[in-house]
Design a protein around this motif. Structure first.
Motif, PDB file in Angstrom:
ATOM      1  N   TRP A  18       0.869  -1.317  -0.164  1.00 26.43           N
ATOM      2  CA  TRP A  18      -0.018  -0.039   0.108  1.00 26.43           C
ATOM      3  C   TRP A  18       0.905   1.107   0.157  1.00 26.43           C
ATOM      4  O   TRP A  18       0.673   2.205  -0.920  1.00 26.43           O
ATOM      5  CB  TRP A  18      -0.982   0.093   1.371  1.00 26.43           C
ATOM      6  N   PRO A  19       1.814   1.463   1.009  1.00 22.46           N
ATOM      7  CA  PRO A  19       2.590   2.752   0.725  1.00 22.46           C
ATOM      8  C   PRO A  19       3.340   2.823  -0.795  1.00 22.46           C
ATOM      9  O   PRO A  19       3.257   3.968  -1.287  1.00 22.46           O
ATOM     10  CB  PRO A  19       3.888   2.425   1.745  1.00 22.46           C
ATOM     11  N   LEU A  20       3.782   1.751  -1.241  1.00 23.09           N
ATOM     12  CA  LEU A  20       4.311   1.763  -2.714  1.00 23.09           C
ATOM     13  C   LEU A  20       3.164   2.258  -3.563  1.00 23.09           C
ATOM     14  O   LEU A  20       3.405   3.478  -4.513  1.00 23.09           O
ATOM     15  CB  LEU A  20       4.972   0.562  -2.977  1.00 23.09           C
ATOM     16  N   LEU A  21       2.035   1.779  -3.770  1.00 21.74           N
ATOM     17  CA  LEU A  21       0.772   2.175  -4.469  1.00 21.74           C
ATOM     18  C   LEU A  21       0.424   3.517  -4.135  1.00 21.74           C
ATOM     19  O   LEU A  21       0.316   4.275  -5.097  1.00 21.74           O
ATOM     20  CB  LEU A  21      -0.239   0.996  -4.423  1.00 21.74           C
ATOM     21  N   ALA A  22       0.359   3.956  -3.235  1.00 23.10           N
ATOM     22  CA  ALA A  22      -0.098   5.458  -2.727  1.00 23.10           C
ATOM     23  C   ALA A  22       0.907   6.236  -3.271  1.00 23.10           C
ATOM     24  O   ALA A  22       0.549   7.310  -3.680  1.00 23.10           O
ATOM     25  CB  ALA A  22      -0.234   5.516  -1.122  1.00 23.10           C
ATOM     26  N   THR A  23       2.175   6.020  -3.069  1.00 22.40           N
ATOM     27  CA  THR A  23       3.339   6.896  -3.540  1.00 22.40           C
ATOM     28  C   THR A  23       3.053   7.088  -4.869  1.00 22.40           C
ATOM     29  O   THR A  23       2.997   8.055  -5.572  1.00 22.40           O
ATOM     30  CB  THR A  23       4.724   6.401  -3.086  1.00 22.40           C
ATOM     31  N   LEU A  24       2.853   6.176  -5.788  1.00 24.16           N
ATOM     32  CA  LEU A  24       2.918   5.828  -7.098  1.00 24.16           C
ATOM     33  C   LEU A  24       1.454   6.738  -7.638  1.00 24.16           C
ATOM     34  O   LEU A  24       1.413   7.470  -8.695  1.00 24.16           O
ATOM     35  CB  LEU A  24       2.991   4.432  -7.786  1.00 24.16           C
ATOM     36  N   LEU A  25       0.528   6.459  -6.900  1.00 25.23           N
ATOM     37  CA  LEU A  25      -0.828   7.114  -7.132  1.00 25.23           C
ATOM     38  C   LEU A  25      -0.664   8.486  -6.866  1.00 25.23           C
ATOM     39  O   LEU A  25      -1.093   9.321  -7.859  1.00 25.23           O
ATOM     40  CB  LEU A  25      -1.900   6.527  -6.333  1.00 25.23           C
ATOM     41  N   ILE A  26      -0.027   9.008  -5.901  1.00 25.29           N
ATOM     42  CA  ILE A  26       0.176  10.623  -5.729  1.00 25.29           C
ATOM     43  C   ILE A  26       0.808  11.134  -6.910  1.00 25.29           C
ATOM     44  O   ILE A  26       0.533  12.305  -7.349  1.00 25.29           O
ATOM     45  CB  ILE A  26       0.613  10.874  -4.319  1.00 25.29           C
ATOM     46  N   ILE A  27       2.027  10.700  -7.146  1.00 21.05           N
ATOM     47  CA  ILE A  27       2.939  11.162  -8.260  1.00 21.05           C
ATOM     48  C   ILE A  27       2.209  11.137  -9.525  1.00 21.05           C
ATOM     49  O   ILE A  27       2.309  12.094 -10.271  1.00 21.05           O
ATOM     50  CB  ILE A  27       4.279  10.345  -8.409  1.00 21.05           C
ATOM     51  N   GLY A  28       1.519  10.075  -9.867  1.00 20.43           N
ATOM     52  CA  GLY A  28       0.626  10.144 -11.210  1.00 20.43           C
ATOM     53  C   GLY A  28      -0.381  10.919 -11.242  1.00 20.43           C
ATOM     54  O   GLY A  28      -0.463  11.499 -12.091  1.00 20.43           O
ATOM     55  N   TRP A  29      -1.099  11.028 -10.101  1.00 20.04           N
ATOM     56  CA  TRP A  29      -2.108  11.772 -10.177  1.00 20.04           C
ATOM     57  C   TRP A  29      -2.008  13.246 -10.180  1.00 20.04           C
ATOM     58  O   TRP A  29      -2.710  14.202 -10.879  1.00 20.04           O
ATOM     59  CB  TRP A  29      -3.206  11.639  -8.908  1.00 20.04           C
ATOM     60  N   SER A  30      -0.826  13.729  -9.483  1.00 23.36           N
ATOM     61  CA  SER A  30      -0.638  15.010  -9.417  1.00 23.36           C
ATOM     62  C   SER A  30       0.276  15.300 -10.859  1.00 23.36           C
ATOM     63  O   SER A  30       0.268  16.708 -11.202  1.00 23.36           O
ATOM     64  CB  SER A  30       0.200  15.396  -8.343  1.00 23.36           C
ATOM     65  N   SER A  31       0.838  14.618 -11.421  1.00 23.50           N
ATOM     66  CA  SER A  31       1.521  14.776 -12.733  1.00 23.50           C
ATOM     67  C   SER A  31       0.768  15.390 -14.133  1.00 23.50           C
ATOM     68  O   SER A  31       1.462  15.772 -14.950  1.00 23.50           O
ATOM     69  CB  SER A  31       2.338  13.602 -13.182  1.00 23.50           C
ATOM     70  N   GLY A  32      -0.825  15.032 -14.014  1.00 25.11           N
ATOM     71  CA  GLY A  32      -1.319  15.559 -14.903  1.00 25.11           C
ATOM     72  C   GLY A  32      -1.184  17.077 -15.143  1.00 25.11           C
ATOM     73  O   GLY A  32      -1.345  17.435 -16.384  1.00 25.11           O
ATOM     74  N   PHE A  33      -0.935  17.926 -14.090  1.00 21.41           N
ATOM     75  CA  PHE A  33      -0.733  19.167 -14.298  1.00 21.41           C
ATOM     76  C   PHE A  33       0.516  19.505 -15.131  1.00 21.41           C
ATOM     77  O   PHE A  33       0.201  20.557 -16.052  1.00 21.41           O
ATOM     78  CB  PHE A  33      -0.450  19.822 -12.762  1.00 21.41           C
ATOM     79  N   VAL A  34       1.385  18.757 -15.255  1.00 17.02           N
ATOM     80  CA  VAL A  34       2.568  18.903 -15.897  1.00 17.02           C
ATOM     81  C   VAL A  34       2.193  18.943 -17.370  1.00 17.02           C
ATOM     82  O   VAL A  34       2.552  19.870 -18.430  1.00 17.02           O
ATOM     83  CB  VAL A  34       3.728  18.147 -15.475  1.00 17.02           C
ATOM     84  N   GLY A  35       1.915  17.789 -17.871  1.00 16.15           N
ATOM     85  CA  GLY A  35       1.510  17.681 -19.189  1.00 16.15           C
ATOM     86  C   GLY A  35       0.192  18.660 -19.523  1.00 16.15           C
ATOM     87  O   GLY A  35       0.393  19.120 -20.779  1.00 16.15           O
ATOM     88  N   ILE A  36      -0.652  18.825 -18.776  1.00 17.94           N
ATOM     89  CA  ILE A  36      -1.504  20.057 -19.363  1.00 17.94           C
ATOM     90  C   ILE A  36      -1.023  21.326 -19.486  1.00 17.94           C
ATOM     91  O   ILE A  36      -1.115  22.197 -20.299  1.00 17.94           O
ATOM     92  CB  ILE A  36      -2.886  20.097 -18.465  1.00 17.94           C
ATOM     93  N   ARG A  37      -0.035  21.636 -18.613  1.00 13.24           N
ATOM     94  CA  ARG A  37       0.706  22.707 -18.780  1.00 13.24           C
ATOM     95  C   ARG A  37       1.429  22.930 -20.077  1.00 13.24           C
ATOM     96  O   ARG A  37       1.605  24.097 -20.725  1.00 13.24           O
ATOM     97  CB  ARG A  37       1.706  22.989 -17.370  1.00 13.24           C
ATOM     98  N   PHE A  38       2.267  21.876 -20.523  1.00  6.45           N
ATOM     99  CA  PHE A  38       2.969  21.926 -21.600  1.00  6.45           C
ATOM    100  C   PHE A  38       2.109  21.830 -22.846  1.00  6.45           C
ATOM    101  O   PHE A  38       2.021  22.638 -23.736  1.00  6.45           O
ATOM    102  CB  PHE A  38       3.791  20.674 -22.076  1.00  6.45           C
ATOM    103  N   ALA A  39       0.989  21.053 -22.858  1.00  3.56           N
ATOM    104  CA  ALA A  39       0.329  21.058 -24.019  1.00  3.56           C
ATOM    105  C   ALA A  39      -0.872  21.745 -24.275  1.00  3.56           C
ATOM    106  O   ALA A  39      -1.456  22.425 -25.628  1.00  3.56           O
ATOM    107  CB  ALA A  39      -0.589  19.442 -24.169  1.00  3.56           C
ATOM    108  N   SER A  40      -1.369  22.479 -23.198  1.00  8.97           N
ATOM    109  CA  SER A  40      -2.555  23.508 -23.403  1.00  8.97           C
ATOM    110  C   SER A  40      -1.900  24.695 -24.099  1.00  8.97           C
ATOM    111  O   SER A  40      -3.053  25.666 -24.265  1.00  8.97           O
ATOM    112  CB  SER A  40      -3.208  23.679 -22.031  1.00  8.97           C
ATOM    113  N   GLU A  41      -0.848  25.230 -24.042  1.00  6.93           N
ATOM    114  CA  GLU A  41      -0.318  26.460 -24.521  1.00  6.93           C
ATOM    115  C   GLU A  41      -0.483  26.291 -26.070  1.00  6.93           C
ATOM    116  O   GLU A  41      -0.350  27.085 -26.699  1.00  6.93           O
ATOM    117  CB  GLU A  41       1.136  26.577 -24.089  1.00  6.93           C
TER     118      GLU A  41
END
Length: 298
Positions: A18-41
């Protein structure tokens, strides 16, 4: 062995899972901002979501056909319904709200209250009751999210229905999550489920993008980087970890980790785009972490 016993035993046999999955989930879920920041321009939100879901579905399609049980019409229709709820209505609803000038900070705050909605739905739908400690942890985590979002929170001049769309999108995804958890025994393998869901979303987003203009993607470096990030990390990694976790752990425990996505998103913004970090953000991060720990502790 009862289902409730299985929920308790599974994490006990895998103390680090669970700690491993939770860490991966937090990183993946929050990373959507980065892709949107690049592509939405480079593209509209509808065009961005169309290519994100289309590429995700097409990459998974050969694996969905060749690996796993034979796809039957009933299973495809079930996953298409999940695609409408958890891909098109969830992502599209927030995109529509932002286009209608609902402040981004408010949209993010409502989105980040998703675990609270899931916790409220898990008892009547799944009979998964939260203990008093978990409810206290949920309240603390919500307080941390509010602290993190405080400085960017404003109320705009968008039409009233746009605010309703924001709340409705969050509630639809919460409902889809608890239904997915309830039906996990007969669910398709995750790569097949995600393939059908993203392709369903791509059809609907494609219609929206076509109505706005064209489906042609901008051939720029930023759009390419954004698409790669959104497909590989924000879609494949985040959704795969989320659905895997839902099959192994109580839904309220899984969703609680999402409370940490706002402060981690701000760390992404600081590291990649030099956006400032404030003392309030770190206080909110600490408070949220305590709440998530109390909610997720076995």
């Amino acid at each position: 062995m009862t289902e409730q016993t299985l929920h308790q035993a599974e994490p006990g046999r895998h103390p680090f899972l669970w700690p491993l999955l939770a860490t991966l989930l937090i990183i993946g879920w929050s990373s959507g901002f980065v892709g949107i920041r690049f592509a939405s321009e480079e593209a509209s939100v509808a065009l961005l979501l169309f290519w994100r879901t289309l590429l995700s579905g097409l990459i998974l399609l050969p694996f969905a056909i060749l690996i796993g049980p034979r796809l039957r019409l009933r299973g495809v229709l079930e996953q298409a319904a999940f695609g409408v709820m958890s891909v098109f209505l969830y992502l599209g609803g927030f995109a529509l709200a932002i286009e209608q000038r609902v402040p981004t900070g408010l949209v993010a705050l409502i989105s980040d209250l998703l675990p609270l909605a899931i916790a409220c739905l898990s008892q009547p739908v799944l009979a998964e009751r939260l203990s008093l400690r978990q409810w206290i942890g949920t309240a603390i985590a919500v307080s941390g999210v509010l602290i993190v979002s405080l400085e960017s929170l404003t109320f705009g001049e968008a039409p009233l229905w746009a605010y309703g769309v924001t709340v409705g999108s969050m509630l639809i995804f919460a409902l889809a999550s608890v239904i997915y958890r309830r039906q996990r025994a007969q669910s398709l393998p995750i790569h097949q489920s995600l393939c059908i869901q993203t392709l369903t979303g791509s059809v609907l987003f494609g219609l929206c993008a076509l109505w706005q203009g064209s489906l042609a993607p901008p051939l720029t470096l930023n759009f390419g980087i954004g698409m790669a990030w959104l497909v590989l990390i924000a879609t494949f990694a985040a959704y795969w970890v989320y659905y895997t976790s839902l099959r192994l752990f109580p839904v309220a425990q899984v969703s609680a980790a999402i409370y940490l996505s706002p402060p981690v998103t701000m760390l992404w913004a600081w590291a990649l785009f030099s956006e400032p970090l404030t003392t309030t953000m770190f206080i909110g991060l600490a408070v949220t972490f305590v709440g998530v720990w109390m909610t997720s502790r076995a």
